[in-house]
Design a protein around this motif. Structure first.
Motif, mmCIF file in Angstrom:
data_model
loop_
_atom_site.group_PDB
_atom_site.id
_atom_site.type_symbol
_atom_site.label_atom_id
_atom_site.label_comp_id
_atom_site.label_asym_id
_atom_site.label_seq_id
_atom_site.Cartn_x
_atom_site.Cartn_y
_atom_site.Cartn_z
ATOM 1 N N GLN A 19 0.821 -1.214 0.000
ATOM 2 C CA GLN A 19 0.000 0.000 0.000
ATOM 3 C C GLN A 19 0.855 1.264 0.000
ATOM 4 O O GLN A 19 0.461 2.288 -0.569
ATOM 5 C CB GLN A 19 -0.930 0.011 1.227
ATOM 6 C CG GLN A 19 -2.107 -0.940 1.121
ATOM 7 C CD GLN A 19 -1.784 -2.319 1.652
ATOM 8 O OE1 GLN A 19 -0.626 -2.727 1.685
ATOM 9 N NE2 GLN A 19 -2.802 -3.052 2.054
ATOM 10 N N MET A 20 2.044 1.212 0.632
ATOM 11 C CA MET A 20 2.913 2.396 0.664
ATOM 12 C C MET A 20 3.451 2.697 -0.731
ATOM 13 O O MET A 20 3.541 3.851 -1.145
ATOM 14 C CB MET A 20 4.052 2.195 1.660
ATOM 15 C CG MET A 20 3.592 2.118 3.110
ATOM 16 S SD MET A 20 4.938 1.962 4.303
ATOM 17 C CE MET A 20 5.543 3.662 4.361
ATOM 18 N N VAL A 21 3.796 1.646 -1.464
ATOM 19 C CA VAL A 21 4.279 1.826 -2.831
ATOM 20 C C VAL A 21 3.155 2.352 -3.718
ATOM 21 O O VAL A 21 3.356 3.251 -4.547
ATOM 22 C CB VAL A 21 4.841 0.503 -3.382
ATOM 23 C CG1 VAL A 21 5.327 0.670 -4.816
ATOM 24 C CG2 VAL A 21 5.959 -0.018 -2.495
ATOM 25 N N LYS A 22 1.961 1.796 -3.549
ATOM 26 C CA LYS A 22 0.808 2.256 -4.337
ATOM 27 C C LYS A 22 0.494 3.721 -4.052
ATOM 28 O O LYS A 22 0.207 4.496 -4.968
ATOM 29 C CB LYS A 22 -0.425 1.397 -4.033
ATOM 30 C CG LYS A 22 -0.430 0.038 -4.698
ATOM 31 C CD LYS A 22 -1.780 -0.631 -4.469
ATOM 32 C CE LYS A 22 -1.894 -1.919 -5.250
ATOM 33 N NZ LYS A 22 -3.224 -2.538 -5.108
ATOM 34 N N LEU A 23 0.541 4.086 -2.766
ATOM 35 C CA LEU A 23 0.232 5.469 -2.402
ATOM 36 C C LEU A 23 1.258 6.422 -3.001
ATOM 37 O O LEU A 23 0.907 7.498 -3.504
ATOM 38 C CB LEU A 23 0.202 5.615 -0.883
ATOM 39 C CG LEU A 23 -0.112 7.012 -0.329
ATOM 40 C CD1 LEU A 23 -1.451 7.519 -0.862
ATOM 41 C CD2 LEU A 23 -0.114 7.000 1.197
ATOM 42 N N ASN A 24 2.518 6.033 -3.002
ATOM 43 C CA ASN A 24 3.550 6.862 -3.605
ATOM 44 C C ASN A 24 3.299 7.040 -5.100
ATOM 45 O O ASN A 24 3.410 8.146 -5.638
ATOM 46 C CB ASN A 24 4.925 6.233 -3.369
ATOM 47 C CG ASN A 24 6.044 7.047 -3.984
ATOM 48 O OD1 ASN A 24 6.168 8.236 -3.738
ATOM 49 N ND2 ASN A 24 6.851 6.406 -4.802
ATOM 50 N N GLN A 59 -0.694 12.017 -9.605
ATOM 51 C CA GLN A 59 -1.490 13.225 -9.385
ATOM 52 C C GLN A 59 -0.693 14.462 -9.818
ATOM 53 O O GLN A 59 -1.223 15.382 -10.436
ATOM 54 C CB GLN A 59 -1.849 13.311 -7.905
ATOM 55 C CG GLN A 59 -2.989 14.250 -7.589
ATOM 56 C CD GLN A 59 -3.413 14.151 -6.134
ATOM 57 O OE1 GLN A 59 -2.940 13.293 -5.401
ATOM 58 N NE2 GLN A 59 -4.297 15.023 -5.718
ATOM 59 N N VAL A 60 0.604 14.469 -9.506
ATOM 60 C CA VAL A 60 1.462 15.588 -9.892
ATOM 61 C C VAL A 60 1.684 15.603 -11.393
ATOM 62 O O VAL A 60 1.699 16.653 -12.038
ATOM 63 C CB VAL A 60 2.813 15.493 -9.143
ATOM 64 C CG1 VAL A 60 3.796 16.523 -9.683
ATOM 65 C CG2 VAL A 60 2.606 15.687 -7.651
ATOM 66 N N GLY A 78 -9.481 10.708 -3.697
ATOM 67 C CA GLY A 78 -10.466 11.235 -4.641
ATOM 68 C C GLY A 78 -9.967 11.149 -6.071
ATOM 69 O O GLY A 78 -10.719 10.818 -6.991
ATOM 70 N N PHE A 79 -8.701 11.432 -6.250
ATOM 71 C CA PHE A 79 -8.091 11.306 -7.576
ATOM 72 C C PHE A 79 -8.107 9.845 -8.021
ATOM 73 O O PHE A 79 -8.362 9.540 -9.197
ATOM 74 C CB PHE A 79 -6.657 11.845 -7.536
ATOM 75 C CG PHE A 79 -5.887 11.652 -8.807
ATOM 76 C CD1 PHE A 79 -6.193 12.358 -9.953
ATOM 77 C CD2 PHE A 79 -4.830 10.752 -8.856
ATOM 78 C CE1 PHE A 79 -5.477 12.181 -11.127
ATOM 79 C CE2 PHE A 79 -4.110 10.571 -10.020
ATOM 80 C CZ PHE A 79 -4.428 11.291 -11.164
ATOM 81 N N ALA A 80 -7.826 8.923 -7.076
ATOM 82 C CA ALA A 80 -7.818 7.492 -7.410
ATOM 83 C C ALA A 80 -9.174 7.045 -7.933
ATOM 84 O O ALA A 80 -9.264 6.175 -8.808
ATOM 85 C CB ALA A 80 -7.422 6.678 -6.182
ATOM 86 N N ALA A 81 -10.241 7.646 -7.409
ATOM 87 C CA ALA A 81 -11.585 7.257 -7.845
ATOM 88 C C ALA A 81 -11.841 7.593 -9.308
ATOM 89 O O ALA A 81 -12.701 6.984 -9.952
ATOM 90 C CB ALA A 81 -12.627 7.936 -6.958
ATOM 91 N N THR A 82 -11.077 8.560 -9.839
ATOM 92 C CA THR A 82 -11.265 8.941 -11.251
ATOM 93 C C THR A 82 -10.442 8.078 -12.200
ATOM 94 O O THR A 82 -10.677 8.101 -13.407
ATOM 95 C CB THR A 82 -10.865 10.420 -11.461
ATOM 96 O OG1 THR A 82 -9.438 10.546 -11.329
ATOM 97 C CG2 THR A 82 -11.553 11.324 -10.457
ATOM 98 N N ILE A 89 -6.103 1.026 -1.319
ATOM 99 C CA ILE A 89 -5.700 2.071 -2.265
ATOM 100 C C ILE A 89 -5.918 1.545 -3.678
ATOM 101 O O ILE A 89 -5.128 0.743 -4.185
ATOM 102 C CB ILE A 89 -4.229 2.471 -2.049
ATOM 103 C CG1 ILE A 89 -4.059 2.973 -0.617
ATOM 104 C CG2 ILE A 89 -3.795 3.521 -3.061
ATOM 105 C CD1 ILE A 89 -2.637 3.309 -0.248
ATOM 106 N N PRO A 90 -7.013 1.956 -4.312
ATOM 107 C CA PRO A 90 -7.278 1.474 -5.679
ATOM 108 C C PRO A 90 -6.340 2.154 -6.676
ATOM 109 O O PRO A 90 -6.319 3.376 -6.792
ATOM 110 C CB PRO A 90 -8.731 1.894 -5.913
ATOM 111 C CG PRO A 90 -8.929 3.084 -5.017
ATOM 112 C CD PRO A 90 -8.045 2.880 -3.825
ATOM 113 N N LEU A 91 -5.551 1.361 -7.343
ATOM 114 C CA LEU A 91 -4.629 1.908 -8.336
ATOM 115 C C LEU A 91 -4.446 0.869 -9.431
ATOM 116 O O LEU A 91 -3.868 -0.198 -9.201
ATOM 117 C CB LEU A 91 -3.273 2.239 -7.701
ATOM 118 C CG LEU A 91 -2.243 2.899 -8.626
ATOM 119 C CD1 LEU A 91 -2.744 4.268 -9.104
ATOM 120 C CD2 LEU A 91 -0.911 3.058 -7.916
ATOM 121 N N PRO A 92 -4.964 1.130 -10.636
ATOM 122 C CA PRO A 92 -4.809 0.159 -11.728
ATOM 123 C C PRO A 92 -3.330 -0.144 -11.972
ATOM 124 O O PRO A 92 -2.473 0.745 -11.887
ATOM 125 C CB PRO A 92 -5.437 0.876 -12.932
ATOM 126 C CG PRO A 92 -6.322 1.930 -12.338
ATOM 127 C CD PRO A 92 -5.688 2.335 -11.049
#
Length: 380
Positions: free
Chosen positions: A6-11, A17-18, A162-166, A279-282
């Protein structure tokens, strides 16, 4: 406890996002010449320094002289490379300190939890740099967030989610740089970093043709300095520096008591909290961010391309002239690495050595160094 994915996904999520507005790979795709690194350098150097005959295969790193200058630049932050006697005195004092202070400190570190702790520390520092302190997010310790200016970790995390949801509705263009062009970017970045070194080292700038002679003269003087007897091997020195660097990273991320039972308990509490996050991240998005994180700084790439033109004479000479061997260089590099760990603020291996250098200097007063070797033939 191991670092949760999850830490890698969050990073990766924070990085995407940037990058959403202006991706670095697309900027580099437009910035880099539509050719290979070797072809670009050969064409540029032939046009700007036609009198220098280039080898059939261009050496990496800008050539042997620039590679040596890069090593000297790193060493010069710790040791006085333009003053042989003072340099020898500092080496002597560094080796004394190494035997009496550094070896016991390095050998006493507990190896049991170091590997997981340093991985957790690196990821924690990376996330802090992107606006989220995992220790604050987990409500374990907010003091690090305050020091790093990431006191809004919770808000930043909510925005990222919120960004992940898009993301399921976002189509990311594929990574814009094939492997050879990524390598070209790194080659240009290394050249850009090297171009900033000469003036900091008291040498003429990269654009000045006299840099080659000045650098060769400096290397010639250093080549006469003998390698002293050492209490440990160079491999042991490197392992020691790596271990001290790991310790410094852990303490930067988690405090001076990080390796105590209380410190390890705090870190494990943070890791357990992070492992509970969803943390949803494709996968394609995460893979893209891994590629983006592996790119060099765009300003360094641009500086390198400019240096290839403005410093063509010296770069061409570096490709074709062999500098003298400097036997002391590997020792200087390892001692400089140790010094950064033990005394980031000043010269020498540690603060306790500062008042003892005069004794070492006196011991060098009668020592005669051989004359430097003659300069090799210059191509211009």
């Amino acid at each position: 406890m191991a670092v949760p994915p999850q830490m890698v996904k969050l990073n990766s999520l924070l990085g995407l996002q940037v990058q959403a507005q202006a991706r670095a790979d697309m900027k580099l795709a437009d910035m880099l010449p539509k050719t290979t690194s070797d072809a670009f350098l050969r064409t540029t150097l032939n046009a700007r320094a036609p009198q220098v005959r280039l080898p059939a295969v261009l050496p990496p790193g800008g050539g042997a002289m620039i590679s040596m200058m890069t090593k000297l630049g790193a060493v010069s932050q710790t040791f006085p490379i333009t003053n042989p006697r003072q340099l020898m005195a500092q080496i002597q004092q560094a080796l004394k300190c190494l035997a009496s202070r550094t070896l016991p400190q390095a050998q006493s570190m507990p190896p049991m939890v170091m590997q997981n702790m340093v991985l957790a520390a690196r990821m924690t520092l990376t996330l802090r740099a992107r606006g989220i302190c995992p220790m604050a997010l987990a409500r374990v310790d907010a003091s690090f967030a305050a020091k790093a200016g990431t006191t809004s970790s919770g808000q930043t995390f909510s925005t990222a989610m919120g960004f992940a949801a898009t993301l399921p509705r976002v189509t990311f263009p594929p990574f814009a740089l094939p492997g050879p062009r990524v390598q070209m970017a790194w080659n240009m970045a290394a050249l850009g970093q090297a171009a900033a070194l000469p003036t900091a080292m008291g040498l003429p700038p990269m654009s000045d043709p006299s840099l080659t002679k000045a650098l060769l003269s400096q290397l010639g003087v250093l080549s006469t300095i003998p390698v002293p007897d050492m209490p440990v091997s160079l491999d042991d020195l490197k392992a020691m520096a790596d271990k001290l660097e790991d310790l410094a990273t852990i303490q930067e991320a988690f405090g001076p008591d990080a390796l105590t039972p209380a410190g390890v308990s705090r870190v494990n509490a943070m890791l357990r909290f992070m492992s509970s996050l969803k943390i949803p991240l494709p996968l394609p998005a995460q893979t893209l961010q891994v590629h983006l994180d592996a790119l060099p700084d765009l300003d360094d790439v641009l500086s390198g391309m400019q240096a290839a033109s403005s410093g063509a004479m010296n770069i061409a000479a570096s490709m074709s002239v062999a500098p003298p061997p400097v036997p002391i260089m590997p020792l200087l590099e390892q001692l400089a690495n140790l010094s950064k760990m033990l005394n980031p603020a000043g010269l020498g291996p540690c603060q306790s050595c500062a008042g003892q250098l005069s004794t070492a200097m006196n011991s060098m007063s009668g020592m005669q160094l051989p004359s430097p070797p003659p300069l090799p033939p210059l191509p211009f």
